[in-house]
Write an enzyme that holds these catalytic residues in place. Structure first.
Site, PDB file in Angstrom:
ATOM      1  N   GLY A 241       0.817  -1.208   0.000  1.00 32.68           N
ATOM      2  CA  GLY A 241       0.000   0.000   0.000  1.00 32.68           C
ATOM      3  C   GLY A 241       0.849   1.254   0.000  1.00 32.68           C
ATOM      4  O   GLY A 241       0.685   2.128  -0.832  1.00 32.68           O
ATOM      5  N   ILE A 466      -0.680  -5.413   5.062  1.00 31.83           N
ATOM      6  CA  ILE A 466      -0.279  -4.957   3.734  1.00 31.83           C
ATOM      7  C   ILE A 466       1.102  -5.504   3.357  1.00 31.83           C
ATOM      8  O   ILE A 466       1.811  -4.923   2.540  1.00 31.83           O
ATOM      9  CB  ILE A 466      -0.296  -3.418   3.652  1.00 31.83           C
ATOM     10  N   GLY A 509       0.289   0.712  13.083  1.00 35.37           N
ATOM     11  CA  GLY A 509      -0.633  -0.409  13.070  1.00 35.37           C
ATOM     12  C   GLY A 509      -0.321  -1.497  14.071  1.00 35.37           C
ATOM     13  O   GLY A 509      -1.190  -1.921  14.846  1.00 35.37           O
ATOM     14  N   LEU A 614       8.577  -6.633  18.255  1.00 31.97           N
ATOM     15  CA  LEU A 614       7.506  -7.626  18.356  1.00 31.97           C
ATOM     16  C   LEU A 614       7.799  -8.868  17.518  1.00 31.97           C
ATOM     17  O   LEU A 614       7.431  -9.981  17.895  1.00 31.97           O
ATOM     18  CB  LEU A 614       6.180  -7.006  17.924  1.00 31.97           C
ATOM     19  N   ASN A 615       8.426  -8.685  16.370  1.00 27.79           N
ATOM     20  CA  ASN A 615       8.843  -9.805  15.525  1.00 27.79           C
ATOM     21  C   ASN A 615      10.116  -9.368  14.827  1.00 27.79           C
ATOM     22  O   ASN A 615      10.106  -8.463  13.993  1.00 27.79           O
ATOM     23  CB  ASN A 615       7.754 -10.160  14.507  1.00 27.79           C
ATOM     24  N   LYS A 617      11.989 -10.698  12.575  1.00 29.44           N
ATOM     25  CA  LYS A 617      12.097 -10.907  11.124  1.00 29.44           C
ATOM     26  C   LYS A 617      11.293  -9.869  10.353  1.00 29.44           C
ATOM     27  O   LYS A 617      11.798  -9.258   9.394  1.00 29.44           O
ATOM     28  CB  LYS A 617      11.624 -12.312  10.754  1.00 29.44           C
ATOM     29  N   LYS A 686       7.307   0.537  19.357  1.00 28.36           N
ATOM     30  CA  LYS A 686       7.151   1.681  18.458  1.00 28.36           C
ATOM     31  C   LYS A 686       7.179   1.186  17.019  1.00 28.36           C
ATOM     32  O   LYS A 686       7.537   0.046  16.733  1.00 28.36           O
ATOM     33  CB  LYS A 686       8.269   2.707  18.682  1.00 28.36           C
ATOM     34  N   GLY A 687       6.801   2.060  16.088  1.00 26.78           N
ATOM     35  CA  GLY A 687       6.771   1.697  14.681  1.00 26.78           C
ATOM     36  C   GLY A 687       8.154   1.643  14.066  1.00 26.78           C
ATOM     37  O   GLY A 687       9.108   2.249  14.559  1.00 26.78           O
ATOM     38  N   GLU A 690       8.360   3.086   8.550  1.00 28.87           N
ATOM     39  CA  GLU A 690       8.747   4.331   7.893  1.00 28.87           C
ATOM     40  C   GLU A 690      10.032   4.928   8.455  1.00 28.87           C
ATOM     41  O   GLU A 690      10.625   5.813   7.843  1.00 28.87           O
ATOM     42  CB  GLU A 690       7.597   5.331   8.002  1.00 28.87           C
TER      43      GLU A 690
END
Length: 731
Positions: A241, A466, A509, A614-615, A617, A686-687, A690
């Site tokens: 996306g 996505i 997300g 969190l993961n 990979k 955190k993200g 980006e």
């Protein structure tokens, strides 16, 4: 009853004490086998009985009105069913999180390539041919402005400023005042925009490629004039996306209108050229960056002005200076933006809106300051990290910028960096570059439901995947919290009949919707603790066994049916007291050919602080993907518009070059620092998606300068520009 949890204070680090041991591990995506074998059904793969096919008709003028559509011009084409024209058609996709219909212009044309009608056929080929041959009459308006540099209609935003600018500049020992330009870009996701609309009585079932279903349902309902409860959107698999599928678009609205009118399902799939023409682009930018420093390298003034463009009626403005406002501190700050109104494909969010283009200029200019000061670029950055947010005065939450720079410099061999133009291997000049990375972290309202039975657990939410690994991450969160192997957890996504999530976008997300999963599972843990006769703090769950207060029992023995809990989360007081952001540092080594100007990126390293991983990979994959995008931004991507009509010229992947395997080195390293952001969310994560692009292109550009001693400020840094710069440097 679902109660909304507000993030008003830091939460205990529960995931540090759970026992299953799956959170953070490099778990494979559970849906991976379906995708690689072609069994995962994407939007356009759904073929209900009686399906008809639609092809969008697009405007061939830049500005004006539709005077008439000659349906008879294609009446004799075999397989054509109908020409659909409706004032509810949308001009372009909704902006991210709009939650309402995008502009519905009626018969008005605002840009070349705007969708204006739909031809429906028994086959895709019939619809396509009809759309190409359909004759449309226009009343064309003269004087459409398509060049942002000369647009007569501009809007100046309110400046962000603090301190005494004139005093700071006057007291500077060294200053830099440079202008960088970046071209327009597009998301160019692998899966084209597609929708299959089917009406079941008065309820619309839409299978679409959408990133934010909770918002998208309201957007299409508003577009059609129906109740959101009469809409179900299904998006279980999305082929990328990057911001282009945040809002509902022409393919979905036109398919829904046509399906209702014809009484049969209709599928609309955009061609690649239509995606380029009619889906939101990233704006081009012109950026003026100013730094002033004393003789020791302490920043006295930071200025970042930008000029961008968008279509009239579009409120989105690329936040170019977002990271510039908090990355470094100075006595005086000045940030200004001008929006030029032009008749081009509208601009919107493309991966890392703001930072992707803003940091490539800002961090390149920071290197120019280091050069003027004759100071190490890493040392200059470390010297100017502020104690608090320079604009808002907020405390930072977890911030690893300094550690990222130091760790990266050590890992990458930065002490061996030579002066510009001094390292050569045959015809190739070699250089190293660095740039900081920053991307604000957000917590967006999200809900999820978790079910626990003797067979295992089920996670349910309308969150989307996505390609970022949502299926895996949510399975890991639930498995860790409930003490189950991940194979005992199934995840249902992409259905608006499920609890409404944050959606995929803004790198929020996994943490936002994942926190809802975490909270729902935490409620179940509390129930299980009560059944076992211990406090939630003393409960240990592992491999289907519950232990606590000197008791042990199988989970199945504690369940007399299905346990179901739903949770919702939204930001609270911690977002006011603290500023949360991901931070990092990019390092790049490039080789520049002295004769051809060709640039080869030889290796890259990204070091990031993203809170709890969190993961490992999927996080690494996202970081590498962002770094690849940064390479493309620095060296390749350039969306070209026709200067006469404003329409996109480089409108497919044959003419718009994105980084390919040959452009990217095998040596792409990513390192995550051990970090917990207690103010971000209950999982302390955190993200990352980006953050990887933010600043990475600047590291490449700075490496080019270190290699050959010239700077390219008009991006991308293509060989012709480098050859010209090298020749000019020798004159």
């Amino acid at each position: 009853m679902t109660r909304t949890f507000r993030m008003d204070e830091a939460q205990p680090r529960l995931l540090d004490d759970t026992a299953q041991g799956v959170i953070g591990t490099p778990m494979d995506r559970p849906e991976g086998p379906l995708k690689v074998t072609g069994k995962a059904a994407y939007a356009a793969d759904n073929l209900p009985e009686g399906l008809a096919h639609g092809a969008l008709v697009r405007a061939t003028i830049t500005r004006g009105r539709i005077a008439g559509i000659d349906e008879d011009s294609i009446a004799d084409l075999p397989g054509v069913i109908a020409v659909i024209r409706d004032d509810r058609f949308v001009r372009n996709p909704a902006q991210g999180m709009a939650d309402e219909a995008p502009v519905q212009p009626g018969d008005r044309i605002d840009y070349h390539g705007q969708p204006i009608a739909l031809v429906v056929g028994e086959s895709y080929e019939a619809a396509r041919d009809g759309a190409l041959r359909l004759k449309v009459r226009y009343d064309e308006d003269a004087g459409a402005e398509v060049d942002p540099a000369t647009a007569s209609e501009t809007e100046d935003g309110d400046p962000t400023e603090s301190g005494d600018w004139d005093k700071a500049m006057a007291g500077a020992t060294v200053s830099v005042d440079v202008t960088y330009t970046t071209p327009a870009q597009v998301s160019a996701a692998m899966e084209p925009h597609a929708a299959v609309a089917e009406w079941k009585a008065d309820r619309l079932v839409l299978r679409g490629s959408q990133q934010m279903l909770r918002f998208n349902r309201n957007e299409i309902a508003d577009s059609l004039g129906i109740d959101p409860e009469d809409v179900q959107i299904l998006s279980p698999y999305i082929g990328g996306g990057f911001g282009s599928k945040l809002g509902i678009g022409s393919e979905a609205v036109s398919a829904a209108i046509a399906a209702r009118e014809l009484g049969r399902p209709v599928r609309v799939v955009m061609t690649r050229q239509t995606v380029f023409d009619a889906v939101l682009r990233r704006t081009e930018t012109e950026q003026r960056v100013r730094f002033a420093a004393d003789g020791e390298g302490r920043l006295l003034a930071i200025g970042h002005d930008d000029r961008i463009s968008n279509l009239r009626d579009e409120e989105f403005a690329e936040p170019v200076s977002s990271a510039s406002q908090f990355l470094y501190g100075a006595d005086a700050l000045l940030f200004r933006q001008t929006v030029a109104r032009v008749h081009r494909t509208p601009a919107g969010s493309v991966r890392a809106p703001g930072e992707a283009v803003g940091m490539i200029a800002f961090e390149s200019a920071m290197d120019e300051l280091a050069e003027a000061l004759e100071m190490c670029p890493v040392r200059l950055r470390l010297k100017n990290i502020p104690e608090k947010h320079p604009v808002t005065g907020q405390d930072f939450s977890a911030r690893a910028l300094a550690e990222c720079l130091k760790t990266g410099a050590d890992r990458f061999g930065w002490p061996g960096r030579t002066v510009p133009g001094s390292r050569r291997e045959g015809d190739w000049m070699i250089g190293l570059g660095v740039a900081s990375a920053a991307r604000p972290n957000m917590l967006v309202k999200a809900a999820a439901r978790v079910r626990l039975s003797a067979e295992g657990a089920v996670v349910e939410t309308d969150m989307t995947d996505i390609g970022t690994g949502t299926y895996a991450i949510f399975a890991q969160i639930a498995a860790e919290m409930l003490g189950l192997p991940t194979g005992k957890v199934s995840v249902r996504l992409g259905d608006t009949d499920l609890p409404g999530a944050s959606g995929s976008g803004g790198s929020f997300g996994a943490s936002s919707s994942g926190s809802a999963v975490f909270l729902a599972a935490r409620k179940i843990r509390e129930t299980l603790a009560g059944k076992l006769g211990c406090s939630p703090e003393d409960l240990t769950l592992r491999d289907g066994i519950a232990r606590g207060a000197n008791h042990e029992a199988a989970l199945s023995d504690l369940l007399d049916g299905e346990l179901v809990e739903e949770a919702e989360i939204e930001e609270g007081k911690t977002a006011e007291s603290h500023f949360s952001s991901g931070f990092g540092a990019h390092f790049a080594e490039v080789a520049v050919n002295a004769w051809t100007g060709e640039v080869r990126v030889r290796r890259m390293l990204g070091v990031f602080g993203i809170g709890r991983v969190l993961n490992e990979k999927t996080a690494r994959s996202q970081a590498v993907g962002g770094m690849v995008w940064g390479v493309g931004s620095a060296l390749h991507e350039d969306l070209v518009h026709d200067p006469r009509t404003g329409h996109v010229v480089t409108r497919d992947l044959a003419n718009y070059h994105v980084a390919a395997h040959a452009d990217i080195p095998a040596d792409m390293q990513v390192e995550f620092l051990e970090e917990r952001d207690d103010q971000a969310n209950p999982m302390q994560s955190k993200g990352v998606g980006e953050l990887g692009i933010s600043g990475s292109g600047a590291a490449v550009l700075n490496a080019i300068h270190n290699a050959c001693g010239v700077r390219i400020r008009d991006l991308p840094a293509t060989p012709d520009k480098l050859v010209a710069a090298l020749e000019a440097a020798t004159e």
